[in-house]
Design a protein around this motif. Structure first.
Motif, PDB file in Angstrom:
ATOM      1  N   LEU A 196       0.856  -1.181   0.000  1.00  0.00           N
ATOM      2  CA  LEU A 196       0.000   0.000   0.000  1.00  0.00           C
ATOM      3  C   LEU A 196       0.894   1.234   0.000  1.00  0.00           C
ATOM      4  O   LEU A 196       1.564   1.519   0.993  1.00  0.00           O
ATOM      5  N   GLY A 197       0.930   1.950  -1.115  1.00  0.00           N
ATOM      6  CA  GLY A 197       1.778   3.130  -1.231  1.00  0.00           C
ATOM      7  C   GLY A 197       0.965   4.375  -1.506  1.00  0.00           C
ATOM      8  O   GLY A 197      -0.263   4.365  -1.467  1.00  0.00           O
ATOM      9  N   THR A 198       1.664   5.468  -1.790  1.00  0.00           N
ATOM     10  CA  THR A 198       0.997   6.719  -2.119  1.00  0.00           C
ATOM     11  C   THR A 198       1.668   7.381  -3.313  1.00  0.00           C
ATOM     12  O   THR A 198       2.898   7.317  -3.453  1.00  0.00           O
ATOM     13  N   THR A 199       0.861   7.979  -4.169  1.00  0.00           N
ATOM     14  CA  THR A 199       1.411   8.799  -5.250  1.00  0.00           C
ATOM     15  C   THR A 199       1.237  10.283  -4.939  1.00  0.00           C
ATOM     16  O   THR A 199       1.415  11.124  -5.808  1.00  0.00           O
ATOM     17  N   MET A 200       0.877  10.605  -3.712  1.00  0.00           N
ATOM     18  CA  MET A 200       0.561  11.994  -3.373  1.00  0.00           C
ATOM     19  C   MET A 200       1.691  12.943  -3.761  1.00  0.00           C
ATOM     20  O   MET A 200       1.453  14.048  -4.233  1.00  0.00           O
ATOM     21  N   TRP A 201       2.939  12.499  -3.548  1.00  0.00           N
ATOM     22  CA  TRP A 201       4.078  13.366  -3.867  1.00  0.00           C
ATOM     23  C   TRP A 201       5.040  12.698  -4.848  1.00  0.00           C
ATOM     24  O   TRP A 201       6.141  13.172  -5.058  1.00  0.00           O
ATOM     25  N   GLN A 334       2.736  16.604 -12.255  1.00  0.00           N
ATOM     26  CA  GLN A 334       3.266  15.245 -12.351  1.00  0.00           C
ATOM     27  C   GLN A 334       2.167  14.195 -12.152  1.00  0.00           C
ATOM     28  O   GLN A 334       2.445  13.025 -11.910  1.00  0.00           O
ATOM     29  N   ASP A 335       0.903  14.646 -12.280  1.00  0.00           N
ATOM     30  CA  ASP A 335      -0.261  13.754 -12.197  1.00  0.00           C
ATOM     31  C   ASP A 335      -0.347  13.017 -10.864  1.00  0.00           C
ATOM     32  O   ASP A 335      -0.856  11.893 -10.786  1.00  0.00           O
ATOM     33  N   SER A 336       0.154  13.665  -9.797  1.00  0.00           N
ATOM     34  CA  SER A 336       0.040  13.054  -8.477  1.00  0.00           C
ATOM     35  C   SER A 336      -1.385  13.091  -7.958  1.00  0.00           C
ATOM     36  O   SER A 336      -1.746  12.289  -7.087  1.00  0.00           O
ATOM     37  N   LEU A 337      -2.179  14.031  -8.432  1.00  0.00           N
ATOM     38  CA  LEU A 337      -3.530  14.238  -7.921  1.00  0.00           C
ATOM     39  C   LEU A 337      -4.551  13.921  -9.007  1.00  0.00           C
ATOM     40  O   LEU A 337      -4.276  14.056 -10.204  1.00  0.00           O
ATOM     41  N   ILE A 338      -5.753  13.521  -8.578  1.00  0.00           N
ATOM     42  CA  ILE A 338      -6.846  13.241  -9.504  1.00  0.00           C
ATOM     43  C   ILE A 338      -7.970  14.203  -9.153  1.00  0.00           C
ATOM     44  O   ILE A 338      -8.764  13.962  -8.241  1.00  0.00           O
ATOM     45  N   ARG A 350      -7.299   6.032 -15.478  1.00  0.00           N
ATOM     46  CA  ARG A 350      -6.801   5.047 -16.445  1.00  0.00           C
ATOM     47  C   ARG A 350      -5.282   5.079 -16.533  1.00  0.00           C
ATOM     48  O   ARG A 350      -4.642   4.039 -16.771  1.00  0.00           O
ATOM     49  N   ALA A 351      -4.692   6.261 -16.333  1.00  0.00           N
ATOM     50  CA  ALA A 351      -3.230   6.336 -16.315  1.00  0.00           C
ATOM     51  C   ALA A 351      -2.670   5.536 -15.135  1.00  0.00           C
ATOM     52  O   ALA A 351      -1.647   4.851 -15.257  1.00  0.00           O
ATOM     53  N   TYR A 352      -3.350   5.606 -13.992  1.00  0.00           N
ATOM     54  CA  TYR A 352      -2.926   4.818 -12.839  1.00  0.00           C
ATOM     55  C   TYR A 352      -3.092   3.324 -13.125  1.00  0.00           C
ATOM     56  O   TYR A 352      -2.229   2.510 -12.779  1.00  0.00           O
ATOM     57  N   ALA A 353      -4.213   2.955 -13.741  1.00  0.00           N
ATOM     58  CA  ALA A 353      -4.434   1.551 -14.075  1.00  0.00           C
ATOM     59  C   ALA A 353      -3.336   1.039 -14.993  1.00  0.00           C
ATOM     60  O   ALA A 353      -2.903  -0.115 -14.895  1.00  0.00           O
ATOM     61  N   GLY A 354      -2.868   1.916 -15.883  1.00  0.00           N
ATOM     62  CA  GLY A 354      -1.810   1.530 -16.813  1.00  0.00           C
ATOM     63  C   GLY A 354      -0.489   1.202 -16.138  1.00  0.00           C
ATOM     64  O   GLY A 354       0.369   0.530 -16.730  1.00  0.00           O
ATOM     65  N   LEU A 355      -0.305   1.641 -14.907  1.00  0.00           N
ATOM     66  CA  LEU A 355       0.910   1.322 -14.156  1.00  0.00           C
ATOM     67  C   LEU A 355       0.867  -0.089 -13.590  1.00  0.00           C
ATOM     68  O   LEU A 355       1.882  -0.592 -13.106  1.00  0.00           O
ATOM     69  N   GLY A 356      -0.302  -0.712 -13.601  1.00  0.00           N
ATOM     70  CA  GLY A 356      -0.442  -2.023 -12.989  1.00  0.00           C
ATOM     71  C   GLY A 356      -0.924  -1.972 -11.558  1.00  0.00           C
ATOM     72  O   GLY A 356      -0.773  -2.943 -10.809  1.00  0.00           O
ATOM     73  N   ILE A 357      -1.529  -0.843 -11.158  1.00  0.00           N
ATOM     74  CA  ILE A 357      -2.095  -0.734  -9.819  1.00  0.00           C
ATOM     75  C   ILE A 357      -3.379  -1.559  -9.755  1.00  0.00           C
ATOM     76  O   ILE A 357      -4.236  -1.476 -10.635  1.00  0.00           O
TER      77      ILE A 357
END
Length: 401
Positions: A196-201, A334-338, A350-357
């Motif tokens: 469980l990580g974060t893309t916030m920053w 940097q697309d950290s936020l939605i 969908r960009a997040y899904a493309g990472l394999g999340i």
């Protein structure tokens, strides 16, 4: 990619009369709404001494309450603070198993070490926190799957004890680890637990590399701490959806993202944590044996210049009052936020899904956002879930036809 909700029960000032009870009532309302909309899991944090940042100091009680108000959404700890002075592993196993029965088998259990201010509050040494977290990962699933349990270490002496109840899910609920550094991502993979990580920053590009690091570690796991390898990746970030991009901004998205950034960095004493983490990473990068997967990861990015977000966070840590709009702009770049309309949010998801999340944990109750704006966002994101389940190719084909 499954869409989940991540909740900290944030309580920013100014505080009206009855503000704490109000926040709990609002969280329950949001969870009930998400349950009906098809969200996959409600993730509840554990923090202590957090002030405005979080009222979620007893997540097991909040999740127990939600187990009686919801019927299908899963209930996740993100995550239980694992060192024994926070939560003895026997109590972790007992509470999670009880919750599993109360919820009809809907529990997901995450564990984590916590950080400097909470260690200090409970009198925990950093080295003890790491060792006891590993021991908790070893102990809890064994308590769930054996009739009688024994374990011996410097911290625990347990001899032939029947631990009950056993979870309703068999062999046991999925296990997860909250992680913020490359080393933690590797550790989670080696343990065979979800991360469980974060893309916030973090940029999406670096998040993608962290996911690859985890996947490689998990692929080589032959002795998971649990009865099975939970090879899943979850990430949380700030999500706010409104009918239009402009309305999302009028609702206060920039101020909320900035408030979270400054408040979180201060609460976690991130300047001290940065120094401690940097020392560990330098040792891994320079280790004679290569430092494992993390050592290679760190050497691979050693020549990269610091990102704009990293520079921004550095300014915040030095005490500079950075304008809200600047914080939001840098993180958004940097697309950290939605943040935005349903169309904008779907594109970003969908960009997040493309990472394999596997699990997108949407942090929607954040900062000073009004409760009705939060529930509207939960509603709008919920309406996107079928499109994300079907995938962009199917949706595009239907649009053409």
């Amino acid at each position: 990619m499954q869409i989940d909700l991540f909740n900290e029960i944030q309580n920013p000032r100014p505080w009206p009369a009855g503000h704490e009870q109000l926040r709990f009532a609002q969280a329950i309302e949001q969870a009930v709404l998400a349950d009906g909309l098809g969200y996959g899991c409600w993730w509840q944090v554990e923090h202590h001494g957090a002030g405005e940042f979080s009222l979620s100091s007893a997540p097991e009680l909040m999740l127990a309450a939600l187990s009686q108000r919801t019927s299908r959404i899963r209930l996740g700890h993100a995550a239980v603070l694992a060192p024994g002075r926070f939560n003895h592993p026997i109590r972790v196993a007992e509470r999670a198993a009880t919750l599993d029965h109360l919820s009809g088998g809907r529990v997901e259990l995450g564990l984590t070490r916590s950080t400097i201010p909470e260690w200090r509050l409970f009198g925990i040494e950093a080295d003890d926190a790491r060792a006891q977290t590993q021991q908790a990962f070893e102990m809890v699933p064994k308590m769930w799957t054996t009739d009688r349990f024994s374990y011996h270490s410097d911290a625990y002496q347990i001899d032939d004890v029947p631990i009950s109840p056993k979870p309703l899910q068999r062999p046991h609920p999925p296990l997860w680890q909250a992680a913020a550094s490359p080393k933690s991502f590797e550790d989670a993979g080696k343990r065979g637990v979800g991360v469980l990580g974060t893309t916030m920053w973090e940029s999406l590009e670096r998040a993608g590399r962290m996911i690859s690091l985890y996947r490689e570690a998990a692929a080589s796991c032959t002795e998971p701490v649990g009865a099975f390898v939970n090879n899943q990746v979850g990430f949380f970030t700030f999500v706010h959806c409104a009918d239009t991009d402009e309305e999302a901004m009028r609702n206060g998205a920039a101020a909320a993202a900035a408030w979270y950034t400054v408040t979180a960095l201060n609460f976690f004493e991130a300047a001290k944590e940065f120094v401690r983490t940097a020392q560990v990473q330098q040792q891994l990068a320079e280790a004679p044996d290569g430092g494992g997967l993390t050592g290679g990861f760190l050497r691979g990015e050693a020549a990269d210049p610091p990102s704009e977000a990293a520079l921004l966070i550095g300014r915040v840590l030095q005490g500079e009052k950075v304008p809200d709009d600047e914080i939001f702009t840098v993180l958004s770049a940097q697309d950290s936020l939605i943040v935005g309309s349903p169309e904008t949010c779907l594109r970003k998801l969908r960009a997040y899904a493309g990472l394999g999340i596997d699990r997108m944990m949407c942090l929607q109750q954040i900062g000073g956002l009004a409760h009705d704006k939060v529930t509207r966002s939960i509603q709008l994101i919920g309406e996107l879930i079928p499109d994300l389940d079907r995938g962009p190719e199917i949706v595009a084909a239907q649009a053409i036809s």
